[in-house]
Design a protein around this motif. Structure first.
Motif, PDB file in Angstrom:
ATOM      1  N   LEU A 113       0.833  -1.208   0.000  1.00  0.00           N
ATOM      2  CA  LEU A 113       0.000   0.000   0.000  1.00  0.00           C
ATOM      3  C   LEU A 113       0.864   1.253   0.000  1.00  0.00           C
ATOM      4  N   LEU A 114       1.907   1.279   0.821  1.00  0.00           N
ATOM      5  CA  LEU A 114       2.764   2.457   0.920  1.00  0.00           C
ATOM      6  C   LEU A 114       3.585   2.693  -0.345  1.00  0.00           C
ATOM      7  N   SER A 115       3.827   1.652  -1.115  1.00  0.00           N
ATOM      8  CA  SER A 115       4.586   1.828  -2.360  1.00  0.00           C
ATOM      9  C   SER A 115       3.670   2.014  -3.565  1.00  0.00           C
ATOM     10  N   ALA A 116       2.357   1.950  -3.343  1.00  0.00           N
ATOM     11  CA  ALA A 116       1.391   2.076  -4.441  1.00  0.00           C
ATOM     12  C   ALA A 116       1.274   3.518  -4.918  1.00  0.00           C
ATOM     13  N   ARG A 117       0.963   3.638  -6.198  1.00  0.00           N
ATOM     14  CA  ARG A 117       0.720   4.941  -6.830  1.00  0.00           C
ATOM     15  C   ARG A 117      -0.711   4.964  -7.342  1.00  0.00           C
ATOM     16  N   MET A 149       2.195   9.922 -10.239  1.00  0.00           N
ATOM     17  CA  MET A 149       2.203  10.313  -8.825  1.00  0.00           C
ATOM     18  C   MET A 149       3.316   9.620  -8.060  1.00  0.00           C
ATOM     19  N   GLN A 150       3.707  10.212  -6.950  1.00  0.00           N
ATOM     20  CA  GLN A 150       4.659   9.597  -6.037  1.00  0.00           C
ATOM     21  C   GLN A 150       3.955   8.466  -5.286  1.00  0.00           C
ATOM     22  N   PRO A 151       4.711   7.514  -4.750  1.00  0.00           N
ATOM     23  CA  PRO A 151       4.101   6.476  -3.910  1.00  0.00           C
ATOM     24  C   PRO A 151       3.432   7.099  -2.680  1.00  0.00           C
ATOM     25  N   LEU A 152       2.488   6.388  -2.102  1.00  0.00           N
ATOM     26  CA  LEU A 152       1.736   6.896  -0.958  1.00  0.00           C
ATOM     27  C   LEU A 152       2.657   7.328   0.182  1.00  0.00           C
ATOM     28  N   ALA A 153       3.696   6.557   0.465  1.00  0.00           N
ATOM     29  CA  ALA A 153       4.622   6.913   1.555  1.00  0.00           C
ATOM     30  C   ALA A 153       5.260   8.282   1.308  1.00  0.00           C
ATOM     31  N   LYS A 154       5.647   8.563   0.089  1.00  0.00           N
ATOM     32  CA  LYS A 154       6.260   9.853  -0.258  1.00  0.00           C
ATOM     33  C   LYS A 154       5.235  10.983  -0.147  1.00  0.00           C
TER      34      LYS A 154
END
Length: 86
Positions: free
Chosen positions: A12-16, A21-26
């Motif tokens: 999930l955190l690496s998903a775009r 778009m940037q990944p969710l974590a970013k």
């Protein structure tokens, strides 16, 4: 950490949401940094440097820290006078 619906938190955190778009974590890192940056710029303080979270507990902690920082500076901001030319 496994999320309630069966997704892995790291996925999930690496998903775009979209290819550009940037990944969710970013995105979470950027939102928390920008929230703190406003206060820092108004108060003439150094700008924060936050790390992108790797796990959901880090996401929660980063968001909580940003909210606590904003809450703690809320009263102080009412006394800050804008710089000339703003």
């Amino acid at each position: 950490m496994q999320l309630a619906v069966g997704y892995d938190a790291r996925d999930l955190l690496s998903a775009r949401l979209a290819p550009g778009m940037q990944p969710l974590a970013k995105q979470i890192q950027s939102a928390c940094t920008q929230a703190r940056e406003v206060v820092c710029r108004l108060g003439g303080q150094p700008l924060p440097s936050l790390e992108a979270p790797d796990e959901m507990n880090q996401v929660r902690a980063l968001i909580d820290q940003a909210l606590e920082y904003l809450a703690s500076t809320d009263a102080g901001l009412s006394r800050v006078r804008p710089r000339e030319g703003l």
